[in-house]
Design a protein around this motif. Structure first.
Motif, mmCIF file in Angstrom:
data_model
loop_
_atom_site.group_PDB
_atom_site.id
_atom_site.type_symbol
_atom_site.label_atom_id
_atom_site.label_comp_id
_atom_site.label_asym_id
_atom_site.label_seq_id
_atom_site.Cartn_x
_atom_site.Cartn_y
_atom_site.Cartn_z
ATOM 1 N N THR A 47 28.979 32.344 67.671
ATOM 2 C CA THR A 47 27.731 32.190 68.431
ATOM 3 C C THR A 47 27.075 30.845 68.140
ATOM 4 O O THR A 47 27.410 30.173 67.163
ATOM 5 C CB THR A 47 26.729 33.309 68.070
ATOM 6 O OG1 THR A 47 26.419 33.225 66.662
ATOM 7 C CG2 THR A 47 27.297 34.676 68.388
ATOM 8 N N ARG A 48 26.138 30.485 69.012
ATOM 9 C CA ARG A 48 25.304 29.307 68.780
ATOM 10 C C ARG A 48 23.877 29.778 68.492
ATOM 11 O O ARG A 48 23.313 30.569 69.247
ATOM 12 C CB ARG A 48 25.299 28.370 69.983
ATOM 13 C CG ARG A 48 26.581 27.571 70.119
ATOM 14 C CD ARG A 48 26.419 26.338 70.995
ATOM 15 N NE ARG A 48 27.638 25.546 71.009
ATOM 16 C CZ ARG A 48 27.931 24.634 70.093
ATOM 17 N NH1 ARG A 48 27.087 24.382 69.117
ATOM 18 N NH2 ARG A 48 29.058 23.952 70.168
ATOM 19 N N SER A 49 23.322 29.286 67.402
ATOM 20 C CA SER A 49 21.959 29.673 67.038
ATOM 21 C C SER A 49 21.377 28.631 66.094
ATOM 22 O O SER A 49 22.097 27.766 65.584
ATOM 23 C CB SER A 49 21.938 31.055 66.376
ATOM 24 O OG SER A 49 22.724 31.041 65.190
ATOM 25 N N ASP A 50 20.065 28.723 65.900
ATOM 26 C CA ASP A 50 19.395 27.844 64.936
ATOM 27 C C ASP A 50 19.483 28.480 63.558
ATOM 28 O O ASP A 50 19.149 29.658 63.386
ATOM 29 C CB ASP A 50 17.924 27.643 65.309
ATOM 30 C CG ASP A 50 17.764 26.910 66.636
ATOM 31 O OD1 ASP A 50 18.744 26.280 67.080
ATOM 32 O OD2 ASP A 50 16.665 26.977 67.214
ATOM 33 N N LEU A 51 19.942 27.721 62.583
ATOM 34 C CA LEU A 51 20.014 28.210 61.209
ATOM 35 C C LEU A 51 18.839 27.653 60.418
ATOM 36 O O LEU A 51 18.578 26.435 60.446
ATOM 37 C CB LEU A 51 21.325 27.781 60.548
ATOM 38 C CG LEU A 51 22.598 28.457 61.052
ATOM 39 C CD1 LEU A 51 23.785 27.995 60.234
ATOM 40 C CD2 LEU A 51 22.469 29.965 60.980
ATOM 41 N N VAL A 52 18.134 28.544 59.738
ATOM 42 C CA VAL A 52 16.961 28.140 58.961
ATOM 43 C C VAL A 52 17.205 28.476 57.496
ATOM 44 O O VAL A 52 17.388 29.650 57.145
ATOM 45 C CB VAL A 52 15.689 28.861 59.456
ATOM 46 C CG1 VAL A 52 14.481 28.419 58.633
ATOM 47 C CG2 VAL A 52 15.458 28.603 60.936
ATOM 48 N N THR A 53 17.225 27.453 56.658
ATOM 49 C CA THR A 53 17.331 27.690 55.219
ATOM 50 C C THR A 53 15.925 27.762 54.645
ATOM 51 O O THR A 53 15.043 26.984 55.028
ATOM 52 C CB THR A 53 18.117 26.572 54.525
ATOM 53 O OG1 THR A 53 17.492 25.308 54.779
ATOM 54 C CG2 THR A 53 19.539 26.522 55.036
ATOM 55 N N SER A 54 15.703 28.702 53.746
ATOM 56 C CA SER A 54 14.364 28.941 53.204
ATOM 57 C C SER A 54 14.308 28.643 51.717
ATOM 58 O O SER A 54 15.300 28.783 51.000
ATOM 59 C CB SER A 54 13.943 30.397 53.444
ATOM 60 O OG SER A 54 13.848 30.664 54.824
ATOM 61 N N THR A 55 13.133 28.222 51.279
ATOM 62 C CA THR A 55 12.826 28.048 49.866
ATOM 63 C C THR A 55 11.605 28.907 49.566
ATOM 64 O O THR A 55 10.735 29.065 50.421
ATOM 65 C CB THR A 55 12.532 26.574 49.542
ATOM 66 O OG1 THR A 55 13.668 25.785 49.893
ATOM 67 C CG2 THR A 55 12.235 26.381 48.065
ATOM 68 N N SER A 56 11.546 29.460 48.392
ATOM 69 C CA SER A 56 10.428 30.342 48.066
ATOM 70 C C SER A 56 9.767 29.941 46.755
ATOM 71 O O SER A 56 10.364 29.244 45.929
ATOM 72 C CB SER A 56 10.891 31.799 47.993
ATOM 73 O OG SER A 56 11.854 31.971 46.979
ATOM 74 N N PHE A 57 8.535 30.377 46.583
ATOM 75 C CA PHE A 57 7.811 30.187 45.327
ATOM 76 C C PHE A 57 6.855 31.361 45.144
ATOM 77 O O PHE A 57 6.567 32.107 46.086
ATOM 78 C CB PHE A 57 7.057 28.842 45.307
ATOM 79 C CG PHE A 57 6.113 28.628 46.452
ATOM 80 C CD1 PHE A 57 4.797 29.073 46.398
ATOM 81 C CD2 PHE A 57 6.529 27.963 47.601
ATOM 82 C CE1 PHE A 57 3.922 28.864 47.458
ATOM 83 C CE2 PHE A 57 5.668 27.750 48.664
ATOM 84 C CZ PHE A 57 4.353 28.202 48.589
ATOM 85 N N SER A 58 6.383 31.529 43.927
ATOM 86 C CA SER A 58 5.509 32.657 43.597
ATOM 87 C C SER A 58 4.049 32.294 43.827
ATOM 88 O O SER A 58 3.643 31.147 43.654
ATOM 89 C CB SER A 58 5.709 33.076 42.137
ATOM 90 O OG SER A 58 7.036 33.506 41.932
#
Length: 347
Positions: free
Chosen positions: A36-47
């Motif tokens: 498939t074709r889609s937008d990939l979003v990588t996430s970063t997190s913090f507390s």
């Protein structure tokens, strides 16, 4: 034959990439997925910490004895309600941006008088001035208001007995109790807005990735995920790293305080100062050609491939993995097309 790579989630294909049709390893049909074709979003997190916005201490306007129990933590105080009581005189909340800083009585004028008369009109007292001056009609209305409060009907409003705040407030903490002796300018209550915010301390490397106005997602224990937006980023004083070896120069780690407003509400049952996790989009890859990560197989000669389903079996197509996100991987450097079927080996 497919062999699962231990702990890696990627299978080894023990054959080359010649493109020929390979015999099925089992008569059981393999799971498949479409390219498939889609937008990939990588996430970063913090507390962070979920709390109430605009917390501040309310200071006593005069010394005396607290003669009634102050409101409890979590109570909401609205216009014309007492914040606390000293020497049997209630300290009442009116709405206004300018603090109560002087006696309001007949003959004075100004924005604080406007605030007083607007509150009296909102409470149903007529005859008050509309021109911002404390006239005879305003004095008469003040006396009627004082009579209803059960205090001396002097027609004079003292700073010790009235507090102007922008709107209704929530009691975050009661610092004095009934019977306590208090001094002028001592803290009696900690007040806040009834709006929830998330605050977090982040290091400078994280701060550089954040922007005011950016959308985030906040995971609240017991309440699920809530959308939010960064409203403020404030640099704070650097802290020294105490973990350095003796004689070594201390390493300063710049910090920043991040404030996040939540879209929507969080139930009152969710406790104050609750630890939460904030996730934000670190990188967005547009229109990527993707497959589930489990579809990747490690090739004997090195690199990765996928098993493409054909009319009579499967063939191995070598691919170059790109960005990984949300259980998918971007495929680059191959002849794969959107809509093709690939096998997803069991893990």
């Amino acid at each position: 034959m497919l062999v699962l790579a231990a702990g890696g989630g990627v299978a080894y294909a023990l054959y080359g990439t010649g493109g020929g049709v390979e015999p099925a390893a089992s008569s059981a049909p393999a799971a498949t997925a479409k390219v498939t074709r889609s937008d990939l979003v990588t996430s970063t997190s913090f507390s962070g910490t979920l709390t109430y916005a605009s917390q501040r201490d309310l200071k006593a306007g005069a010394s005396g004895t607290v003669t009634a129990w102050p409101p409890k933590t979590g109570d909401t105080i609205r216009r014309n309600q007492p914040l606390y009581e000293v020497d049997r005189v209630p300290v009442t909340l009116f709405y206004g941006e300018v603090p109560m800083y002087r006696e309001l009585k007949k003959g004075v004028d100004g924005i604080d008088v406007v605030q007083l008369t607007e509150n009296l009109r909102a409470l149903g007292y007529d005859g008050v001035s509309r021109a911002g001056n404390f006239d005879a009609g305003t004095e008469a209305a003040v006396k009627r208001w004082q009579k209803r409060l059960g205090v001396e009907q002097s027609g004079v409003v003292k700073p010790a007995h009235l507090v102007f705040l922008p709107g209704q407030v929530r009691v975050a903490d009661a610092k004095a109790q009934s019977g306590d002796k208090i001094e002028a300018n001592s803290a009696v209550l900690t007040l806040s807005s009834d709006k929830r915010v998330v605050t977090a301390q982040v290091e400078d490397t994280m701060r550089t990735k954040l922007k005011q106005g950016s959308a985030v997602k906040v995971s609240v224990p017991g309440a699920g995920e809530r959308p939010g937006r960064i409203t403020k980023i404030t640099l704070t004083a650097a802290e020294s790293d105490n973990g350095t070896s003796p004689g070594a120069a201390s390493v300063e780690k710049p910090k920043a305080t991040v404030e996040i407003a939540l879209d929507g509400t969080v139930g009152a049952s969710v406790q104050d100062r609750l630890p939460v996790t904030v996730a934000f989009a670190d990188q967005v890859t547009k229109d990527a050609l993707t497959v589930p990560v489990e579809a990747l197989v490690a090739l004997r000669e090195g690199g990765y491939g996928v098993q493409v389903v054909t009319g009579s079996g499967t063939k191995t197509v070598q691919v170059t993995p790109g960005v990984y996100a949300d259980g998918k991987v971007e495929l680059t450097g191959s002849d794969l097309t959107e809509g093709a079927l690939v096998e997803v080996p069991a893990t």
